[in-house]
Design an enzyme around this catalytic site. Structure first.
Site, short mmCIF file in Angstrom:
data_model
loop_
_atom_site.label_atom_id
_atom_site.label_comp_id
_atom_site.label_asym_id
_atom_site.label_seq_id
_atom_site.Cartn_x
_atom_site.Cartn_y
_atom_site.Cartn_z
N ASP A 56 0.83 -1.21 0.00
CA ASP A 56 0.00 0.00 0.00
C ASP A 56 0.87 1.26 0.00
OD1 ASP A 56 0.88 -0.52 2.63
OD2 ASP A 56 -1.10 -1.12 3.30
N ASP A 109 -8.26 -2.65 14.04
CA ASP A 109 -9.64 -2.84 13.55
C ASP A 109 -9.74 -4.03 12.60
OD1 ASP A 109 -8.34 -1.86 11.32
OD2 ASP A 109 -9.60 -0.08 11.07
N HIS A 149 -7.81 -4.54 9.94
CA HIS A 149 -7.49 -4.28 8.53
C HIS A 149 -6.27 -5.07 8.07
CE1 HIS A 149 -5.02 -0.53 9.85
NE2 HIS A 149 -4.15 -1.42 9.45
N GLU A 200 -9.90 -1.51 5.08
CA GLU A 200 -10.55 -1.23 6.35
C GLU A 200 -11.85 -2.05 6.46
OE1 GLU A 200 -8.94 0.20 8.54
OE2 GLU A 200 -8.19 2.21 8.07
C1 F6R Z 1 1.25 -1.59 6.23
C2 F6R Z 1 -0.09 -2.15 6.27
C3 F6R Z 1 -0.90 -2.17 7.50
C4 F6R Z 1 -0.11 -2.55 8.76
C5 F6R Z 1 -1.03 -2.51 9.98
C6 F6R Z 1 -0.30 -2.88 11.25
O1 F6R Z 1 1.81 -1.69 4.94
O2 F6R Z 1 -0.55 -2.55 5.25
O3 F6R Z 1 -1.93 -3.12 7.33
O4 F6R Z 1 0.44 -3.83 8.60
O5 F6R Z 1 -1.59 -1.24 10.09
O6 F6R Z 1 0.63 -1.87 11.52
P1 F6R Z 1 1.74 -2.11 12.63
O7 F6R Z 1 2.56 -3.25 12.14
O8 F6R Z 1 2.52 -0.83 12.65
O9 F6R Z 1 1.03 -2.42 13.89
#
Ligand code: F6R
Length: 261
Positions: free
Chosen positions: A67, A136, A138, A143
């Site tokens: 992303d 959440d 995701h 989301e």
């Molecule tokens: C990042 C991504 C997000 C993160 C998620 C967890 O490229 O796609 O899905 O993996 O927000 O973030 P952390 O690892 O910082 O808790």
């Protein structure tokens, strides 16, 4: 789905780095699917150390990012392209021309998103996709409410996600871009091996919902249950709300030696 529970994050990193290293060693033109955020950082450090010790090379590999934020200037240090270069790619021998990220500055963003999915297909698909999980639920930046069949597209971040990511923007959530381009859940499901990494108590609830809850767009990571080759690598804290924890431990402890990750 294989669930591997380890006492702490260092072992999580070791196991996942081993999975990536095996892909690099066994494939002629491996394609790595990379995530940003905190969860895979230890894995990247492990891989950099293995590269520095001469134990692995990514000179023959490509990488695609999950992303990217929309609306940051291309030279902003918190673009995900900058993040992945700083934390990983610039420290190994993966050719920078083989690092692909969504073109969020394209005049026609919808066409750029379609092109990204097409590019991944033309590369032969992702061999191993590293994933983190949001509180959440995701996956990528899909989301809650995301179609389980979605393709790469523009998404709006939830307030919770922007709050979580404010740590990269001087703790100012209003500076976190509202929009992102993310691989869709359907795109992610096309990777050959999905590896979800989670550590710490804040990940206990989303991990339980993703692994043992109903498959639902309300917990996008639950879509992993539809994929034939998923490895969830978690520490004790992130595993603390799983119901089948004893079974997962027994299965891993008695894993036949011939069975790969
Ligand atoms: C990042 C991504 C997000 C993160 C998620 C967890 O490229 O796609 O899905 O993996 O927000 O973030 P952390 O690892 O910082 O808790």
């Amino acid at each position: 789905m294989e669930v591997v529970i380890t006492p702490h994050g260092a072992v999580v990193n070791e196991i996942v780095a081993g999975i990536v290293a095996r892909v690099l060693q066994s494939r002629a033109a491996p394609v790595l699917g990379l995530a940003t955020g905190n969860s895979p950082l230890g894995v990247y450090r492990q891989l950099i150390e293995r590269y520095q010790r001469g134990e692995l090379s990514a000179a023959h590999a490509s990488a695609v990012l999950l992303d990217e934020y929309v609306g940051l200037s291309p030279d902003h240090p918190e673009t995900y392209r900058a993040f992945i270069r700083r934390e990983f790619v610039d420290h190994i021998d993966l050719p920078i021309s083989r690092l692909f990220t969504p073109d969020v500055d394209a005049g026609d963003l919808s066409a750029a998103c379609r092109d990204y999915d097409q590019l991944i297909g033309e590369m032969g698909g992702v061999d191993v996709q590293l994933l983190g999980i949001g509180r959440d639920g995701h996956l990528g930046f899909n989301e809650p409410g995301s179609s389980l069949a979605s393709r790469t597209r523009l998404k709006t971040l939830t307030r919770a996600t922007r709050d979580d990511n404010a740590r990269y923007f001087d703790d100012r959530h209003e500076r976190v871009p509202r929009h992102v381009v993310t691989q869709g859940l359907g795109t992610i499901l096309e990777a050959r091996h999905l590896v979800l990494i989670a550590s710490g108590p804040a990940k206990a609830s989303p991990i339980a919902r993703a692994v043992e809850g109903p498959v639902s767009a309300m917990c996008p990571a639950s879509v992993l249950q539809l994929h034939p080759h998923v490895t969830v690598v978690v520490d004790d804290e992130a595993a603390s709300q799983l119901r089948l924890v004893d079974y997962y431990r027994e299965a891993y402890d008695n894993k036949p030696s011939w069975q790969d990750m």
